[in-house]
Scaffold this motif. Sequence first.
Motif, PDB file in Angstrom:
ATOM      1  N   GLY A 211      28.461  33.620  55.754  1.00  0.00           N
ATOM      2  CA  GLY A 211      28.067  34.350  56.957  1.00  0.00           C
ATOM      3  C   GLY A 211      29.243  35.013  57.651  1.00  0.00           C
ATOM      4  O   GLY A 211      29.071  35.965  58.407  1.00  0.00           O
ATOM      5  N   ASP A 212      30.473  34.511  57.410  1.00  0.00           N
ATOM      6  CA  ASP A 212      31.670  35.119  57.995  1.00  0.00           C
ATOM      7  C   ASP A 212      32.080  36.340  57.170  1.00  0.00           C
ATOM      8  O   ASP A 212      31.947  36.352  55.942  1.00  0.00           O
ATOM      9  N   ALA A 213      32.623  37.359  57.833  1.00  0.00           N
ATOM     10  CA  ALA A 213      33.060  38.574  57.145  1.00  0.00           C
ATOM     11  C   ALA A 213      34.441  38.396  56.535  1.00  0.00           C
ATOM     12  O   ALA A 213      35.301  37.717  57.104  1.00  0.00           O
ATOM     13  N   VAL A 214      34.632  38.996  55.362  1.00  0.00           N
ATOM     14  CA  VAL A 214      35.932  39.049  54.703  1.00  0.00           C
ATOM     15  C   VAL A 214      36.198  40.493  54.283  1.00  0.00           C
ATOM     16  O   VAL A 214      35.268  41.273  54.079  1.00  0.00           O
ATOM     17  N   THR A 215      37.479  40.832  54.169  1.00  0.00           N
ATOM     18  CA  THR A 215      37.868  42.151  53.650  1.00  0.00           C
ATOM     19  C   THR A 215      38.354  41.980  52.227  1.00  0.00           C
ATOM     20  O   THR A 215      39.257  41.179  51.964  1.00  0.00           O
ATOM     21  N   VAL A 216      37.712  42.705  51.328  1.00  0.00           N
ATOM     22  CA  VAL A 216      38.012  42.633  49.898  1.00  0.00           C
ATOM     23  C   VAL A 216      38.684  43.931  49.470  1.00  0.00           C
ATOM     24  O   VAL A 216      38.218  45.016  49.840  1.00  0.00           O
ATOM     25  N   HIS A 217      39.776  43.819  48.717  1.00  0.00           N
ATOM     26  CA  HIS A 217      40.437  44.991  48.148  1.00  0.00           C
ATOM     27  C   HIS A 217      40.505  44.780  46.654  1.00  0.00           C
ATOM     28  O   HIS A 217      41.227  43.906  46.171  1.00  0.00           O
ATOM     29  N   LEU A 218      39.729  45.571  45.907  1.00  0.00           N
ATOM     30  CA  LEU A 218      39.768  45.526  44.441  1.00  0.00           C
ATOM     31  C   LEU A 218      40.938  46.392  44.003  1.00  0.00           C
ATOM     32  O   LEU A 218      40.987  47.591  44.318  1.00  0.00           O
ATOM     33  N   THR A 219      41.909  45.790  43.282  1.00  0.00           N
ATOM     34  CA  THR A 219      43.140  46.502  42.941  1.00  0.00           C
ATOM     35  C   THR A 219      43.239  46.915  41.467  1.00  0.00           C
ATOM     36  O   THR A 219      43.956  47.852  41.153  1.00  0.00           O
ATOM     37  N   GLU A 220      42.518  46.201  40.575  1.00  0.00           N
ATOM     38  CA  GLU A 220      42.606  46.544  39.164  1.00  0.00           C
ATOM     39  C   GLU A 220      41.375  46.051  38.412  1.00  0.00           C
ATOM     40  O   GLU A 220      40.896  44.950  38.636  1.00  0.00           O
ATOM     41  N   ARG A 221      40.886  46.902  37.517  1.00  0.00           N
ATOM     42  CA  ARG A 221      39.835  46.494  36.594  1.00  0.00           C
ATOM     43  C   ARG A 221      40.520  45.978  35.339  1.00  0.00           C
ATOM     44  O   ARG A 221      41.322  46.686  34.726  1.00  0.00           O
ATOM     45  N   LEU A 222      40.230  44.720  34.979  1.00  0.00           N
ATOM     46  CA  LEU A 222      40.905  44.075  33.848  1.00  0.00           C
ATOM     47  C   LEU A 222      40.105  44.168  32.554  1.00  0.00           C
ATOM     48  O   LEU A 222      40.676  44.068  31.468  1.00  0.00           O
ATOM     49  N   THR A 223      38.774  44.314  32.649  1.00  0.00           N
ATOM     50  CA  THR A 223      37.939  44.477  31.455  1.00  0.00           C
ATOM     51  C   THR A 223      36.940  45.588  31.669  1.00  0.00           C
ATOM     52  O   THR A 223      36.645  45.964  32.769  1.00  0.00           O
TER      53      THR A 223
ATOM     54  N   SER B  71      35.029  54.084  37.203  1.00  0.00           N
ATOM     55  CA  SER B  71      36.060  53.396  36.421  1.00  0.00           C
ATOM     56  C   SER B  71      35.386  52.597  35.305  1.00  0.00           C
ATOM     57  O   SER B  71      34.967  51.470  35.505  1.00  0.00           O
ATOM     58  N   THR B  72      35.272  53.194  34.114  1.00  0.00           N
ATOM     59  CA  THR B  72      34.576  52.516  33.014  1.00  0.00           C
ATOM     60  C   THR B  72      35.522  51.804  32.060  1.00  0.00           C
ATOM     61  O   THR B  72      35.088  51.217  31.091  1.00  0.00           O
ATOM     62  N   SER B  73      36.833  51.856  32.332  1.00  0.00           N
ATOM     63  CA  SER B  73      37.799  51.173  31.482  1.00  0.00           C
ATOM     64  C   SER B  73      38.851  50.489  32.360  1.00  0.00           C
ATOM     65  O   SER B  73      38.961  50.794  33.549  1.00  0.00           O
ATOM     66  N   PRO B  74      39.615  49.554  31.792  1.00  0.00           N
ATOM     67  CA  PRO B  74      40.628  48.858  32.579  1.00  0.00           C
ATOM     68  C   PRO B  74      41.613  49.835  33.221  1.00  0.00           C
ATOM     69  O   PRO B  74      41.918  50.878  32.649  1.00  0.00           O
ATOM     70  N   GLY B  75      42.105  49.461  34.395  1.00  0.00           N
ATOM     71  CA  GLY B  75      43.078  50.290  35.079  1.00  0.00           C
ATOM     72  C   GLY B  75      43.071  50.028  36.567  1.00  0.00           C
ATOM     73  O   GLY B  75      42.296  49.213  37.068  1.00  0.00           O
TER      74      GLY B  75
END
Length: 95
Positions: free
Chosen positions: A83-95, A2-6
């Motif tokens: 040190g605690d685990a988190v779940t990350v969901h990347l939903t959109e590239r803005l730049t 993903s090289t552009s916003p979207g």
Amino acid sequence: MSTSPGPLDITFTTPIGVMVKGDLWSCVEVPDSAERFGTGKAIKVAATVDGEPVTAGLLPTGVGGHMLSISAKLRKKLGKEVGDAVTVHLTERLT
């Protein structure tokens, strides 16, 4: 790649804490980010961290990847520490 916003749909679970020049930062490293985004420079994204919405810059790690800062305010809201685990969901590239 993903090289552009979207829209994005990247989800990962990882512990908070990235070593940067000998210091432990309260960030999470995005797996394979340089390959996914086609750059080693900072990019802005929309995401959720354990379901909480976040708009932030993915910062270069200095070794080819990217990291997302997990602020003290967000850690407190989530009840998480370095040190605690988190779940990350990347939903959109803005730049």
